[in-house]
Design a protein around this motif. Structure first.
Motif, mmCIF file in Angstrom:
data_model
loop_
_atom_site.group_PDB
_atom_site.id
_atom_site.type_symbol
_atom_site.label_atom_id
_atom_site.label_comp_id
_atom_site.label_asym_id
_atom_site.label_seq_id
_atom_site.Cartn_x
_atom_site.Cartn_y
_atom_site.Cartn_z
ATOM 1 N N SER A 31 1.024 -1.120 -0.149
ATOM 2 C CA SER A 31 -0.153 0.020 0.073
ATOM 3 C C SER A 31 0.865 1.298 -0.064
ATOM 4 N N SER A 32 2.017 1.295 0.378
ATOM 5 C CA SER A 32 2.831 2.359 0.679
ATOM 6 C C SER A 32 3.869 2.584 -0.527
ATOM 7 N N LEU A 33 4.123 1.398 -1.334
ATOM 8 C CA LEU A 33 5.327 1.438 -2.512
ATOM 9 C C LEU A 33 4.723 0.643 -3.544
ATOM 10 N N SER A 34 5.024 1.482 -4.808
ATOM 11 C CA SER A 34 4.375 0.750 -5.875
ATOM 12 C C SER A 34 5.641 0.803 -6.794
ATOM 13 N N LEU A 35 5.825 -0.506 -7.430
ATOM 14 C CA LEU A 35 7.038 -0.821 -8.176
ATOM 15 C C LEU A 35 6.667 -1.203 -9.542
ATOM 16 N N SER A 36 7.540 -0.514 -10.578
ATOM 17 C CA SER A 36 7.007 -1.286 -11.990
ATOM 18 C C SER A 36 8.221 -0.830 -12.948
ATOM 19 N N ILE A 37 8.054 -1.689 -14.204
ATOM 20 C CA ILE A 37 8.999 -1.817 -15.247
ATOM 21 C C ILE A 37 8.378 -0.803 -16.294
ATOM 22 N N THR A 38 9.128 0.000 -16.633
ATOM 23 C CA THR A 38 8.571 1.029 -17.566
ATOM 24 C C THR A 38 8.943 0.925 -19.046
ATOM 25 N N ASN A 39 10.225 0.106 -19.169
ATOM 26 C CA ASN A 39 10.844 -0.066 -20.600
ATOM 27 C C ASN A 39 11.842 -1.254 -20.223
ATOM 28 N N TRP A 40 11.814 -2.104 -21.215
ATOM 29 C CA TRP A 40 12.726 -3.302 -21.245
ATOM 30 C C TRP A 40 13.526 -3.711 -22.330
ATOM 31 N N VAL A 41 14.473 -3.807 -22.484
ATOM 32 C CA VAL A 41 15.503 -4.361 -23.516
ATOM 33 C C VAL A 41 16.364 -5.462 -22.828
ATOM 34 N N ASP A 42 16.397 -6.794 -23.297
ATOM 35 C CA ASP A 42 16.989 -7.759 -22.829
ATOM 36 C C ASP A 42 18.412 -7.571 -22.558
ATOM 37 N N PRO A 43 19.188 -7.419 -21.514
ATOM 38 C CA PRO A 43 20.286 -7.336 -21.470
ATOM 39 C C PRO A 43 21.425 -8.643 -21.581
ATOM 40 N N VAL A 83 8.830 3.469 -7.631
ATOM 41 C CA VAL A 83 10.013 2.840 -8.052
ATOM 42 C C VAL A 83 9.668 2.568 -9.379
ATOM 43 N N GLU A 84 10.437 2.995 -10.360
ATOM 44 C CA GLU A 84 10.612 2.714 -11.679
ATOM 45 C C GLU A 84 11.892 1.947 -12.244
ATOM 46 N N LEU A 85 11.490 0.991 -12.899
ATOM 47 C CA LEU A 85 13.044 0.447 -13.606
ATOM 48 C C LEU A 85 12.906 0.501 -14.998
ATOM 49 N N SER A 86 13.749 0.988 -15.568
ATOM 50 C CA SER A 86 13.895 0.696 -17.157
ATOM 51 C C SER A 86 15.157 0.199 -17.766
ATOM 52 N N ILE A 87 15.114 -0.630 -18.715
ATOM 53 C CA ILE A 87 16.371 -1.040 -19.389
ATOM 54 C C ILE A 87 16.230 -0.805 -20.940
ATOM 55 N N ARG A 88 17.000 0.060 -21.413
ATOM 56 C CA ARG A 88 17.089 0.509 -22.784
ATOM 57 C C ARG A 88 18.456 0.401 -23.492
ATOM 58 N N LYS A 89 18.445 0.472 -24.825
ATOM 59 C CA LYS A 89 19.489 0.533 -25.533
ATOM 60 C C LYS A 89 19.706 2.208 -26.212
ATOM 61 N N GLU A 90 20.905 2.591 -25.913
ATOM 62 C CA GLU A 90 21.557 3.828 -26.382
ATOM 63 C C GLU A 90 22.692 3.534 -27.119
ATOM 64 N N LYS A 91 22.903 3.671 -28.822
ATOM 65 C CA LYS A 91 23.876 3.027 -29.338
ATOM 66 C C LYS A 91 24.369 1.710 -28.855
ATOM 67 N N SER A 92 25.794 2.007 -28.531
ATOM 68 C CA SER A 92 26.578 0.677 -28.169
ATOM 69 C C SER A 92 26.008 0.184 -26.711
ATOM 70 N N LYS A 93 25.213 1.006 -25.992
ATOM 71 C CA LYS A 93 25.263 0.768 -24.365
ATOM 72 C C LYS A 93 23.843 0.273 -24.035
ATOM 73 N N ILE A 94 23.661 -0.510 -23.002
ATOM 74 C CA ILE A 94 22.556 -0.796 -22.607
ATOM 75 C C ILE A 94 22.420 -0.040 -21.253
ATOM 76 N N ILE A 95 21.388 0.821 -21.121
ATOM 77 C CA ILE A 95 21.332 1.615 -19.799
ATOM 78 C C ILE A 95 20.292 1.128 -19.028
ATOM 79 N N ILE A 96 20.708 0.780 -17.721
ATOM 80 C CA ILE A 96 19.779 0.239 -16.656
ATOM 81 C C ILE A 96 19.359 1.447 -15.710
ATOM 82 N N SER A 97 18.063 1.956 -15.819
ATOM 83 C CA SER A 97 17.925 2.832 -14.668
ATOM 84 C C SER A 97 16.902 2.611 -13.660
ATOM 85 N N TYR A 98 17.532 2.753 -12.502
ATOM 86 C CA TYR A 98 16.473 2.624 -11.345
ATOM 87 C C TYR A 98 16.169 4.094 -10.748
ATOM 88 N N VAL A 99 14.918 4.295 -10.728
ATOM 89 C CA VAL A 99 14.609 5.744 -9.807
ATOM 90 C C VAL A 99 13.508 5.540 -8.886
#
Length: 255
Positions: free
Chosen positions: A143-155, A185-201
Protein backbone atom coordinates in the motif's frame (compact mmCIF):
# COMPACT_ATOMS: atom_id res chain seq x y z
CA UNK A 1 92.35 39.86 -26.42
CA UNK A 2 92.97 36.15 -26.68
CA UNK A 3 92.63 35.88 -22.91
CA UNK A 4 89.23 37.58 -23.01
CA UNK A 5 88.04 35.18 -25.69
CA UNK A 6 89.15 32.20 -23.59
CA UNK A 7 87.41 33.70 -20.55
CA UNK A 8 84.19 34.18 -22.57
CA UNK A 9 84.38 30.60 -23.82
CA UNK A 10 84.84 29.34 -20.26
CA UNK A 11 81.93 31.46 -19.00
CA UNK A 12 79.74 30.30 -21.91
CA UNK A 13 80.67 26.69 -21.28
CA UNK A 14 79.84 27.05 -17.60
CA UNK A 15 76.54 28.74 -18.52
CA UNK A 16 75.60 25.94 -20.92
CA UNK A 17 76.53 23.33 -18.30
CA UNK A 18 74.41 25.14 -15.70
CA UNK A 19 71.50 25.24 -18.14
CA UNK A 20 71.96 21.53 -18.88
CA UNK A 21 72.09 20.69 -15.18
CA UNK A 22 68.97 22.84 -14.64
CA UNK A 23 67.09 21.01 -17.41
CA UNK A 24 68.15 17.63 -16.04
CA UNK A 25 67.19 18.70 -12.51
CA UNK A 26 63.73 19.88 -13.56
CA UNK A 27 63.17 16.75 -15.68
CA UNK A 28 64.07 14.57 -12.70
CA UNK A 29 61.88 16.68 -10.41
CA UNK A 30 58.98 16.42 -12.90
CA UNK A 31 59.39 12.63 -13.19
CA UNK A 32 59.48 12.37 -9.41
CA UNK A 33 56.24 14.35 -9.15
CA UNK A 34 54.62 12.15 -11.82
CA UNK A 35 55.76 9.01 -9.99
CA UNK A 36 54.43 10.38 -6.67
CA UNK A 37 51.07 11.14 -8.32
CA UNK A 38 50.93 7.66 -9.85
CA UNK A 39 51.72 6.10 -6.48
CA UNK A 40 49.06 8.25 -4.82
CA UNK A 41 46.48 7.27 -7.44
CA UNK A 42 47.45 3.61 -7.03
CA UNK A 43 47.09 3.97 -3.26
CA UNK A 44 43.63 5.53 -3.69
CA UNK A 45 42.64 2.77 -6.13
CA UNK A 46 43.93 0.07 -3.76
CA UNK A 47 42.08 1.64 -0.83
CA UNK A 48 38.89 1.81 -2.90
CA UNK A 49 39.24 -1.86 -3.88
CA UNK A 50 39.85 -2.78 -0.24
CA UNK A 51 36.71 -0.87 0.80
CA UNK A 52 34.67 -2.64 -1.88
CA UNK A 53 36.04 -6.02 -0.84
CA UNK A 54 35.36 -5.24 2.82
CA UNK A 55 31.80 -4.19 2.01
CA UNK A 56 31.25 -7.35 -0.05
CA UNK A 57 32.62 -9.58 2.70
CA UNK A 58 30.49 -7.79 5.29
CA UNK A 59 27.41 -8.20 3.11
CA UNK A 60 28.16 -11.89 2.57
CA UNK A 61 28.72 -12.39 6.30
CA UNK A 62 25.43 -10.66 7.11
CA UNK A 63 23.69 -12.88 4.55
CA UNK A 64 25.22 -16.01 6.08
CA UNK A 65 24.22 -14.91 9.57
CA UNK A 66 20.67 -14.17 8.42
CA UNK A 67 20.33 -17.51 6.64
CA UNK A 68 21.88 -19.29 9.62
CA UNK A 69 19.40 -17.65 11.96
CA UNK A 70 16.46 -18.55 9.70
CA UNK A 71 17.64 -22.15 9.43
CA UNK A 72 18.25 -22.47 13.17
CA UNK A 73 15.24 -20.56 14.52
CA UNK A 74 12.80 -21.40 11.76
CA UNK A 75 13.52 -24.68 10.01
CA UNK A 76 15.47 -26.15 12.95
CA UNK A 77 12.68 -25.40 15.45
CA UNK A 78 10.04 -26.84 13.12
CA UNK A 79 12.02 -30.05 12.55
CA UNK A 80 12.46 -30.45 16.33
CA UNK A 81 8.72 -30.03 16.78
CA UNK A 82 8.02 -32.60 14.05
CA UNK A 83 10.41 -35.06 15.71
CA UNK A 84 8.71 -34.56 19.08
CA UNK A 85 5.24 -35.11 17.60
CA UNK A 86 6.40 -38.25 15.82
CA UNK A 87 7.83 -39.60 19.07
CA UNK A 88 4.53 -38.92 20.87
CA UNK A 89 2.54 -40.56 18.07
CA UNK A 90 4.85 -43.59 18.13
CA UNK A 91 4.53 -44.02 21.89
CA UNK A 92 0.76 -43.69 21.88
CA UNK A 93 0.39 -45.59 18.60
CA UNK A 94 -2.14 -42.87 17.73
CA UNK A 95 -2.40 -41.89 14.02
CA UNK A 96 -4.39 -38.73 14.92
CA UNK A 97 -1.20 -37.32 16.45
CA UNK A 98 0.26 -37.16 12.94
CA UNK A 99 -2.09 -34.37 11.80
CA UNK A 100 -0.10 -31.50 13.37
CA UNK A 101 3.07 -33.10 11.99
CA UNK A 102 1.76 -32.65 8.44
CA UNK A 103 1.05 -28.99 9.16
CA UNK A 104 4.57 -28.47 10.49
CA UNK A 105 5.99 -30.24 7.44
CA UNK A 106 4.09 -27.89 5.12
CA UNK A 107 5.43 -24.86 7.02
CA UNK A 108 8.97 -26.25 6.92
CA UNK A 109 8.78 -26.88 3.18
CA UNK A 110 7.51 -23.32 2.61
CA UNK A 111 10.32 -21.83 4.70
CA UNK A 112 12.99 -23.90 2.96
CA UNK A 113 11.60 -22.76 -0.40
CA UNK A 114 11.70 -19.13 0.74
CA UNK A 115 15.33 -19.45 1.84
CA UNK A 116 16.21 -21.21 -1.42
CA UNK A 117 14.45 -18.44 -3.36
CA UNK A 118 16.55 -15.80 -1.60
CA UNK A 119 19.78 -17.64 -2.39
CA UNK A 120 18.98 -18.35 -6.05
CA UNK A 121 15.45 -17.45 -7.22
CA UNK A 122 14.04 -20.46 -9.04
CA UNK A 123 12.03 -18.15 -11.28
CA UNK A 124 15.29 -16.52 -12.43
CA UNK A 125 16.75 -19.88 -13.39
CA UNK A 126 13.58 -21.04 -15.17
CA UNK A 127 12.18 -17.88 -16.77
CA UNK A 128 14.95 -15.28 -16.86
CA UNK A 129 15.80 -11.93 -15.32
CA UNK A 130 12.67 -9.99 -16.37
CA UNK A 131 10.24 -12.47 -14.81
CA UNK A 132 12.41 -12.65 -11.68
CA UNK A 133 12.37 -8.86 -11.23
CA UNK A 134 8.62 -8.75 -11.94
CA UNK A 135 8.19 -11.41 -9.26
CA UNK A 136 10.38 -9.38 -6.85
CA UNK A 137 8.35 -6.24 -7.56
CA UNK A 138 5.08 -8.15 -7.16
CA UNK A 139 6.11 -9.45 -3.74
CA UNK A 140 7.43 -6.05 -2.62
CA UNK A 141 4.62 -3.83 -3.84
CA UNK A 142 2.31 -2.83 -0.98
CA UNK A 143 0.00 0.00 0.00
CA UNK A 144 2.94 2.37 0.56
CA UNK A 145 5.23 1.45 -2.35
CA UNK A 146 4.47 0.84 -6.01
CA UNK A 147 7.15 -0.74 -8.24
CA UNK A 148 6.99 -1.07 -12.02
CA UNK A 149 9.05 -1.74 -15.15
CA UNK A 150 8.56 1.08 -17.68
CA UNK A 151 10.80 -0.16 -20.48
CA UNK A 152 12.70 -3.38 -21.15
CA UNK A 153 15.47 -4.47 -23.50
CA UNK A 154 16.98 -7.84 -22.57
CA UNK A 155 20.52 -7.24 -21.26
CA UNK A 156 23.17 -9.65 -22.68
CA UNK A 157 23.93 -11.45 -19.41
CA UNK A 158 24.63 -15.06 -18.55
CA UNK A 159 22.95 -16.72 -15.56
CA UNK A 160 25.50 -15.65 -12.94
CA UNK A 161 25.52 -12.06 -14.26
CA UNK A 162 21.71 -12.02 -14.28
CA UNK A 163 21.79 -13.02 -10.62
CA UNK A 164 24.13 -10.07 -9.91
CA UNK A 165 21.71 -7.70 -11.65
CA UNK A 166 18.84 -9.19 -9.66
CA UNK A 167 20.81 -8.60 -6.42
CA UNK A 168 21.55 -5.02 -7.47
CA UNK A 169 17.85 -4.30 -8.02
CA UNK A 170 17.03 -6.08 -4.75
CA UNK A 171 19.59 -3.90 -2.90
CA UNK A 172 18.13 -0.73 -4.43
CA UNK A 173 14.57 -1.78 -3.55
CA UNK A 174 15.65 -2.40 0.05
CA UNK A 175 17.21 1.08 0.11
CA UNK A 176 13.97 2.63 -1.19
CA UNK A 177 11.99 0.76 1.45
CA UNK A 178 14.26 1.35 4.44
CA UNK A 179 15.80 4.76 3.89
CA UNK A 180 14.16 6.70 1.07
CA UNK A 181 10.51 6.97 2.22
CA UNK A 182 9.61 6.40 -1.44
CA UNK A 183 6.14 5.59 -2.74
CA UNK A 184 7.04 4.92 -6.41
CA UNK A 185 9.90 2.96 -7.98
CA UNK A 186 10.49 2.62 -11.71
CA UNK A 187 12.99 0.41 -13.53
CA UNK A 188 13.85 0.70 -17.20
CA UNK A 189 16.36 -1.06 -19.44
CA UNK A 190 16.96 0.61 -22.79
CA UNK A 191 19.50 0.62 -25.60
CA UNK A 192 21.49 3.75 -26.46
CA UNK A 193 23.89 3.20 -29.38
CA UNK A 194 26.36 0.54 -28.19
CA UNK A 195 25.27 0.68 -24.55
CA UNK A 196 22.51 -0.82 -22.46
CA UNK A 197 21.34 1.66 -19.82
CA UNK A 198 19.70 0.18 -16.73
CA UNK A 199 17.93 2.94 -14.79
CA UNK A 200 16.44 2.65 -11.32
CA UNK A 201 14.62 5.68 -9.92
CA UNK A 202 12.43 6.34 -6.89
CA UNK A 203 10.55 9.42 -5.67
CA UNK A 204 11.98 9.36 -2.14
CA UNK A 205 14.27 11.79 -0.33
CA UNK A 206 17.37 10.85 -2.33
CA UNK A 207 20.85 9.86 -1.27
CA UNK A 208 22.48 11.79 1.60
CA UNK A 209 25.04 14.20 0.14
CA UNK A 210 28.01 12.74 2.05
CA UNK A 211 27.13 9.22 0.90
CA UNK A 212 26.54 10.42 -2.66
CA UNK A 213 29.88 12.27 -2.88
CA UNK A 214 31.96 9.43 -1.47
CA UNK A 215 29.80 6.47 -2.54
CA UNK A 216 30.79 4.91 0.76
CA UNK A 217 27.48 3.58 2.01
CA UNK A 218 27.39 -0.19 2.37
CA UNK A 219 24.46 -0.45 -0.04
CA UNK A 220 26.18 1.70 -2.68
CA UNK A 221 29.44 -0.23 -2.33
CA UNK A 222 27.51 -3.49 -2.76
CA UNK A 223 25.90 -2.10 -5.92
CA UNK A 224 29.27 -0.87 -7.27
CA UNK A 225 30.98 -4.17 -6.58
CA UNK A 226 28.22 -6.26 -8.12
CA UNK A 227 27.99 -3.90 -11.10
CA UNK A 228 31.71 -4.37 -11.68
CA UNK A 229 31.24 -8.14 -11.95
CA UNK A 230 28.89 -7.67 -14.93
CA UNK A 231 31.10 -5.02 -16.55
CA UNK A 232 28.71 -2.18 -15.74
CA UNK A 233 29.56 1.34 -14.64
CA UNK A 234 27.20 2.65 -11.93
CA UNK A 235 26.26 6.34 -11.68
CA UNK A 236 24.49 7.59 -8.53
CA UNK A 237 22.70 10.93 -8.32
CA UNK A 238 19.66 12.74 -6.99
CA UNK A 239 17.00 14.02 -9.34
CA UNK A 240 16.17 17.73 -9.33
CA UNK A 241 12.50 16.96 -8.69
CA UNK A 242 13.49 14.73 -5.78
CA UNK A 243 14.32 11.07 -5.44
CA UNK A 244 17.35 8.90 -6.06
CA UNK A 245 18.46 7.56 -9.42
CA UNK A 246 21.00 4.90 -10.32
CA UNK A 247 22.14 4.28 -13.88
CA UNK A 248 24.18 1.24 -14.90
CA UNK A 249 25.98 1.53 -18.24
CA UNK A 250 26.65 -1.82 -19.86
CA UNK A 251 28.55 -2.35 -23.10
CA UNK A 252 26.39 -4.33 -25.49
CA UNK A 253 25.89 -5.20 -29.13
CA UNK A 254 22.18 -5.92 -29.42
CA UNK A 255 20.37 -5.71 -32.72
Amino acid sequence: MEGKIILLVIIGTIGVMLMAFSVVFFVLLYRRKVLENELEMQSIKTKHQEEMLSATLKSQEEERNRLGTELHDGVGAMLSSIKLNLQVANKKNDVSQLKPVLGHLDETITQVRNISHQMMPIILKKYGIKRAIEDLFGKTTNSSLSLSITNWVDPPLDESQALMLYRIVQELVNNSLKHADASVVELSIRKEKSKIIISYVDNGKGFPENVLQNSDGIGLLNVKNRAQTIGAKPIFYNEEKGGAKVDLELEASID
